[in-house]
Motif scaffolding. Structure first.
Motif, PDB file in Angstrom:
ATOM      1  N   SER A   1       0.829  -1.206   0.000  1.00 27.50           N
ATOM      2  CA  SER A   1       0.000   0.000   0.000  1.00 27.50           C
ATOM      3  C   SER A   1       0.860   1.252   0.000  1.00 27.50           C
ATOM      4  CB  SER A   1      -0.917   0.017   1.234  1.00 27.50           C
ATOM      5  OG  SER A   1      -1.803  -1.072   1.179  1.00 27.50           O
ATOM      6  N   VAL A   2       1.843   1.273   0.874  1.00 26.21           N
ATOM      7  CA  VAL A   2       2.710   2.456   0.978  1.00 26.21           C
ATOM      8  C   VAL A   2       3.463   2.652  -0.342  1.00 26.21           C
ATOM      9  CG1 VAL A   2       4.708   3.447   2.151  1.00 26.21           C
ATOM     10  CG2 VAL A   2       2.904   2.308   3.473  1.00 26.21           C
ATOM     11  N   CYS A   3       3.986   1.576  -0.908  1.00 28.60           N
ATOM     12  CA  CYS A   3       4.712   1.692  -2.186  1.00 28.60           C
ATOM     13  C   CYS A   3       3.787   2.185  -3.299  1.00 28.60           C
ATOM     14  CB  CYS A   3       5.327   0.341  -2.563  1.00 28.60           C
ATOM     15  SG  CYS A   3       6.702  -0.140  -1.484  1.00 28.60           S
ATOM     16  N   ASN A   4       2.554   1.704  -3.308  1.00 28.85           N
ATOM     17  CA  ASN A   4       1.616   2.165  -4.343  1.00 28.85           C
ATOM     18  C   ASN A   4       1.274   3.641  -4.177  1.00 28.85           C
ATOM     19  OD1 ASN A   4       1.560  -0.313  -5.613  1.00 28.85           O
ATOM     20  ND2 ASN A   4      -0.315  -1.015  -4.595  1.00 28.85           N
ATOM     21  N   LEU A   5       1.193   4.082  -2.941  1.00 31.40           N
ATOM     22  CA  LEU A   5       0.959   5.513  -2.692  1.00 31.40           C
ATOM     23  C   LEU A   5       2.159   6.334  -3.151  1.00 31.40           C
ATOM     24  CD1 LEU A   5      -0.745   5.152   0.799  1.00 31.40           C
ATOM     25  CD2 LEU A   5      -1.805   6.191  -1.219  1.00 31.40           C
ATOM     26  N   GLN A   6       3.353   5.831  -2.864  1.00 35.32           N
ATOM     27  CA  GLN A   6       4.556   6.542  -3.298  1.00 35.32           C
ATOM     28  C   GLN A   6       4.608   6.661  -4.825  1.00 35.32           C
ATOM     29  OE1 GLN A   6       7.520   4.107  -1.364  1.00 35.32           O
ATOM     30  NE2 GLN A   6       7.576   5.400   0.479  1.00 35.32           N
ATOM     31  N   LYS A   7       4.226   5.583  -5.497  1.00 33.13           N
ATOM     32  CA  LYS A   7       4.236   5.622  -6.960  1.00 33.13           C
ATOM     33  C   LYS A   7       3.235   6.647  -7.489  1.00 33.13           C
ATOM     34  CE  LYS A   7       4.413   0.909  -6.972  1.00 33.13           C
ATOM     35  NZ  LYS A   7       4.102  -0.441  -7.467  1.00 33.13           N
ATOM     36  N   ALA A   8       2.052   6.651  -6.916  1.00 29.01           N
ATOM     37  CA  ALA A   8       1.037   7.608  -7.381  1.00 29.01           C
ATOM     38  C   ALA A   8       1.513   9.044  -7.157  1.00 29.01           C
ATOM     39  CB  ALA A   8      -0.279   7.365  -6.646  1.00 29.01           C
ATOM     40  N   TYR A   9       2.107   9.270  -6.016  1.00 21.20           N
ATOM     41  CA  TYR A   9       2.600  10.611  -5.676  1.00 21.20           C
ATOM     42  C   TYR A   9       3.729  11.011  -6.618  1.00 21.20           C
ATOM     43  CZ  TYR A   9       4.297  14.382  -2.558  1.00 21.20           C
ATOM     44  OH  TYR A   9       4.695  15.592  -2.026  1.00 21.20           O
ATOM     45  N   ALA A  10       4.677  10.096  -6.839  1.00 24.69           N
ATOM     46  CA  ALA A  10       5.813  10.399  -7.725  1.00 24.69           C
ATOM     47  C   ALA A  10       5.331  10.713  -9.146  1.00 24.69           C
ATOM     48  CB  ALA A  10       6.792   9.218  -7.741  1.00 24.69           C
ATOM     49  N   LYS A  11       4.381   9.935  -9.623  1.00 24.33           N
ATOM     50  CA  LYS A  11       3.855  10.164 -10.974  1.00 24.33           C
ATOM     51  C   LYS A  11       3.154  11.521 -11.055  1.00 24.33           C
ATOM     52  CE  LYS A  11       3.428   5.295 -12.289  1.00 24.33           C
ATOM     53  NZ  LYS A  11       2.602   4.256 -12.926  1.00 24.33           N
ATOM     54  N   ALA A  12       2.422  11.861 -10.002  1.00 20.85           N
ATOM     55  CA  ALA A  12       1.718  13.159  -9.997  1.00 20.85           C
ATOM     56  C   ALA A  12       2.718  14.312 -10.011  1.00 20.85           C
ATOM     57  CB  ALA A  12       0.794  13.254  -8.788  1.00 20.85           C
ATOM     58  N   LEU A  13       3.875  14.087  -9.374  1.00 23.56           N
ATOM     59  CA  LEU A  13       4.911  15.133  -9.375  1.00 23.56           C
ATOM     60  C   LEU A  13       5.515  15.308 -10.770  1.00 23.56           C
ATOM     61  CD1 LEU A  13       6.681  14.262  -6.001  1.00 23.56           C
ATOM     62  CD2 LEU A  13       5.531  16.429  -6.515  1.00 23.56           C
ATOM     63  N   LEU A  14       5.426  14.289 -11.589  1.00 19.32           N
ATOM     64  CA  LEU A  14       6.012  14.342 -12.936  1.00 19.32           C
ATOM     65  C   LEU A  14       5.128  15.061 -13.956  1.00 19.32           C
ATOM     66  CD1 LEU A  14       7.467  10.728 -13.341  1.00 19.32           C
ATOM     67  CD2 LEU A  14       8.725  12.842 -12.881  1.00 19.32           C
TER      68      LEU A  14
ATOM     69  N   LEU B   1      13.264   5.665  -9.797  1.00 16.71           N
ATOM     70  CA  LEU B   1      13.337   6.913  -9.020  1.00 16.71           C
ATOM     71  C   LEU B   1      13.111   6.646  -7.530  1.00 16.71           C
ATOM     72  CD1 LEU B   1      13.186  10.097  -8.778  1.00 16.71           C
ATOM     73  CD2 LEU B   1      10.727   9.842  -9.194  1.00 16.71           C
ATOM     74  N   LEU B   2      12.107   5.881  -7.219  1.00 16.32           N
ATOM     75  CA  LEU B   2      11.792   5.614  -5.815  1.00 16.32           C
ATOM     76  C   LEU B   2      12.905   4.805  -5.155  1.00 16.32           C
ATOM     77  CD1 LEU B   2       7.966   4.880  -6.145  1.00 16.32           C
ATOM     78  CD2 LEU B   2       9.028   6.849  -5.008  1.00 16.32           C
ATOM     79  N   GLU B   3      13.492   3.894  -5.902  1.00 17.07           N
ATOM     80  CA  GLU B   3      14.607   3.113  -5.340  1.00 17.07           C
ATOM     81  C   GLU B   3      15.776   4.037  -5.009  1.00 17.07           C
ATOM     82  OE1 GLU B   3      15.228   0.032  -8.280  1.00 17.07           O
ATOM     83  OE2 GLU B   3      13.124  -0.613  -8.069  1.00 17.07           O
ATOM     84  N   GLN B   4      16.041   4.990  -5.899  1.00 22.18           N
ATOM     85  CA  GLN B   4      17.127   5.943  -5.674  1.00 22.18           C
ATOM     86  C   GLN B   4      16.843   6.793  -4.430  1.00 22.18           C
ATOM     87  OE1 GLN B   4      19.979   6.009  -7.133  1.00 22.18           O
ATOM     88  NE2 GLN B   4      20.711   7.808  -5.986  1.00 22.18           N
ATOM     89  N   VAL B   5      15.614   7.252  -4.310  1.00 23.53           N
ATOM     90  CA  VAL B   5      15.237   8.065  -3.149  1.00 23.53           C
ATOM     91  C   VAL B   5      15.448   7.276  -1.858  1.00 23.53           C
ATOM     92  CG1 VAL B   5      13.300   9.199  -1.973  1.00 23.53           C
ATOM     93  CG2 VAL B   5      13.626   9.512  -4.440  1.00 23.53           C
ATOM     94  N   ARG B   6      15.030   6.025  -1.884  1.00 22.87           N
ATOM     95  CA  ARG B   6      15.187   5.200  -0.679  1.00 22.87           C
ATOM     96  C   ARG B   6      16.665   5.009  -0.337  1.00 22.87           C
ATOM     97  NH1 ARG B   6      11.118   1.606  -3.423  1.00 22.87           N
ATOM     98  NH2 ARG B   6       9.128   2.578  -2.864  1.00 22.87           N
ATOM     99  N   LEU B   7      17.471   4.786  -1.374  1.00 20.31           N
ATOM    100  CA  LEU B   7      18.912   4.643  -1.144  1.00 20.31           C
ATOM    101  C   LEU B   7      19.481   5.899  -0.504  1.00 20.31           C
ATOM    102  CD1 LEU B   7      20.163   2.779  -4.350  1.00 20.31           C
ATOM    103  CD2 LEU B   7      20.396   2.007  -1.978  1.00 20.31           C
ATOM    104  N   GLU B   8      19.070   7.057  -1.048  1.00 21.59           N
ATOM    105  CA  GLU B   8      19.581   8.328  -0.514  1.00 21.59           C
ATOM    106  C   GLU B   8      19.127   8.553   0.924  1.00 21.59           C
ATOM    107  OE1 GLU B   8      18.537  11.421  -3.271  1.00 21.59           O
ATOM    108  OE2 GLU B   8      19.672  10.499  -4.913  1.00 21.59           O
ATOM    109  N   MET B   9      18.014   7.932   1.292  1.00 25.46           N
ATOM    110  CA  MET B   9      17.538   8.040   2.668  1.00 25.46           C
ATOM    111  C   MET B   9      18.136   6.950   3.562  1.00 25.46           C
ATOM    112  SD  MET B   9      13.506   8.781   1.841  1.00 25.46           S
ATOM    113  CE  MET B   9      12.995   8.991   3.566  1.00 25.46           C
ATOM    114  N   GLY B  10      18.995   6.153   2.996  1.00 23.61           N
ATOM    115  CA  GLY B  10      19.615   5.094   3.787  1.00 23.61           C
ATOM    116  C   GLY B  10      18.712   3.897   4.017  1.00 23.61           C
TER     117      GLY B  10
END
Lengths: 261, 261, 261, 261
Positions: free
Chosen positions: B175-188, B221-230
């Protein structure tokens, strides 16, 4: 309105969009508010504006006023002269319309009806042809408001149908008769007993009180009322006997069509 | 709220009736107004009341707050600290939820979300599992509000699901990952190009701009963000590798059930 | 079945999936066919298998037998002893159930009913409480089949409700009375006049013939029938007067609950 | 068919009724069977009859072929040359169409598609514009059938839309591109991993496998395929650059309308 002597400005907007992204919802909302305010300010004295809503069609992605909430919001912002108009075919399936009727009456915002009937969408069938109980339950709320000394209503009753299979005048007579039946049955509800059963949380008795009224055959009563008013007790039969349809059909170029064609 | 340090009073009422006549709609409306006003007056400073609506269930004839209009009406009468909460599963079929989101934002009345997903009724499935485009379109409105300097929002995001077949933690990660995807796409979404296409009434281009964003694979993109957040870039795989589920299952009396039973 | 003396095997399957990809539709269909065939082959002589369908719930992505078409397909493949069971609450909104009734009768595949009522989904309310016209229209098809010398039917009538607010026995009495009313009204339909109006494509008259039957108050008739059968003419009042409810409530440990709790 | 060289007789019937009592359901069913049989017997060799169904509209009380079950029943009685045609807009809300696709494929009775899209009823929007996941899930079933050596299909793919706001050719290009995307994504599904996850009842993994395919941006792939076929990789942009629309608009008497008017 001044020229025609109308005291009701009844507005339905087909506006909406067909595809995601087509338009900006919030801008459209603000445009609608502004446009309605301009018209509202120009309303003659002692007139009202009725705002109709519709769930979908002709717009297929979003409609600018899709539900009673949007129409109510607009009417409330505009002021006392603006009210909501309910068209029975403009709701999502299984919407409790009688609840919306009661809600808007309680807010002083129920301005009028477009009566018709549907099984699926905005079918615009003869009022009362499908699920006549719903019409009775709507009238049960309308009569409750009439009987309440603390409630003021001024409701414009209109029929808005689209008959392409039935002869139009016959269908209109059916509609009026079905409305009279629903109204008569709602008048038969024992209001005191209903309130007592509701207070006692006696669901079975409360429901039975409505059923007793709904199951009463009010046709003899309506026939008597018509007789006392000097009318034919059987409107549809009277119309058929009158030969009016044959007369206007003959007068019409190209024959008897009363439908779309 | 003071004791627990909560600044949100989130209210959903199961109240309604199952049969015609069971209760008086207008009395119930007035009781609801009165009850909410009493609670509203007792709200601590710097807190909010969120009012949730639901089309039906557990009540099967009418629900006291069945739609955003009723929740909005209550929240508006109460005052600025009362707002509306949207649960994605609480609407009639084919309701345009993103339109309601935009509408409430425009009124300053969107207070929060219960995220979940459904195909039929209030199915409470993993958010984003059915029709993820709808979630993207909702986020497109949320991001538009974030980007608008004249719009203030304070939205409480909650997940409200009921998983009885999937392991609950895994479903929550999805659920959280799907929300992140929707949010990231909306930002694009290219907002300037979208506004220009809308102004030019170029429906095809406006729709295409949303599609380009929606069709972008935002997982890298989300994988990169997570990496940058440790964080681990693949939350579900990381959870599975962690052995957490096996550990708590073993600790639980009676074995591995994470569902209803 | 042999041990209990039952001649009906009534099957409802909760089977389905909650998420896309969860299972293979075609494999599941083949498993269902195989499983039913195995059971069918073991049916004792002079017994029948009734296959029930349901649009959704508890499965929220797909249901293995979601509509009459799937149940009919299974029953047809199995053979003459397999038929379809209709539960009034198991259809998408606005489905024309009386049409399905007529269709299955015409195919010799209508095996039984689960009577109940709903406004929204599978609400399992008292039969006849919402839209009683629909029940009348269903009985109009059932009576037409009874009257047709070329039509054979053997229909199992069951009530399948879930009352958690009304006392259960009272709700069951209401249900039976509502079924009796629908049946009595359907018997009053002037079949010859109806067929003549249909042949003449006189829609208004054909509809009016059904309305005249539906609007007849059949309560006096039913009271007379009950008297002639040596029964109390008012079943609900008789039950209330009997003190049965108070007696069994007193006998029940923990008091008067007849509902879910 | 012989004169035009057609090998498909594609039938949609608008037939139905608008009011209870208007017509006799069983007679109509028998007439339909008889009429179709007469046509079926006259089909030239090596041709097929496709039978389309539609939930409602233009008929508003009942439709003679309202669902796949009725079309399937007719097609089965007729014989091997009769199959069912699915129009994506002809179902009740929330119907699981991909399940019907799989069911009919399993019976050898899926004959063709009318592709379009809808949010509400038979909206006939650009295919893939609303809920593109549904289109992907339908193609996932179609590709599964293609990959199965034991399954034979012969499916006629048609687009059936009604564009009155978008330029028609542009909308058609969008539709074709959206179909290509759905097909390409369905081809990306890891079928072996999916079957393994299904066998292991690992819902989360099975769903994730579909999501991975659906979330892949297949536009670069499709552009490459078009280049290899000697086509412009960007069909819509190419069409816009071509000046075709301006040319035919200028040639058309009365100007540029491409819509209803």
């Amino acid at each position: 309105m001044e020229k025609t002597g109308s005291d009701l400005l009844s507005l339905w907007f087909a506006d909406g969009t067909n595809f995601p992204g087509q338009s900006n919802f919030r801008k459209r909302k603000q445009w609608m508010e502004k446009a309605l305010a301009e018209v509202y300010d120009a309303l003659p004295n002692a007139t009202r504006m009725l705002i109709e809503y519709k769930f979908f069609e002709p717009a297929f992605y979003h409609t600018d006023l899709p539900d009673w909430g949007t129409a109510y919001l607009m009417a409330t912002k505009l002021g006392e002269k603006a009210q909501v108009l309910i068209d029975l075919g403009h709701h999502p399936q299984s919407t409790n319309i009688e609840f919306i009727v009661a809600y808007l009456i309680d807010e002083g915002k129920l301005g009028g009806f477009h009566f018709n009937c549907r099984k699926y969408a905005d079918d615009d069938l003869t009022v009362g042809s499908i699920n006549p109980q719903e019409l009775f339950l709507i009238y049960t709320e309308l009569v409750a408001a009439e009987l309440d000394p603390n409630t003021e209503t001024d409701i414009a009753y209109m029929i808005d149908q689209s008959h392409n299979l039935k002869p139009k005048v016959e269908a209109s007579i059916q509609s009026v008769c079905n409305l009279q039946k629903a109204y008569a049955k709602a008048l038969l509800v024992d209001r005191e007993a209903l309130a007592a059963a509701q207070d006692a949380a006696d669901l079975v008795e409360a429901e039975s009180i409505l059923q007793r009224a709904y199951e009463t055959d009010v046709n003899p009563l309506l026939e008597q009322v018509r007789l006392e008013m000097g009318r034919d007790p059987h409107p549809l039969a009277a119309y058929r006997k009158s030969g009016y349809y044959e007369k206007i059909s003959a007068a019409r170029v190209g024959g008897e069509s009363q439908g779309w064609a």
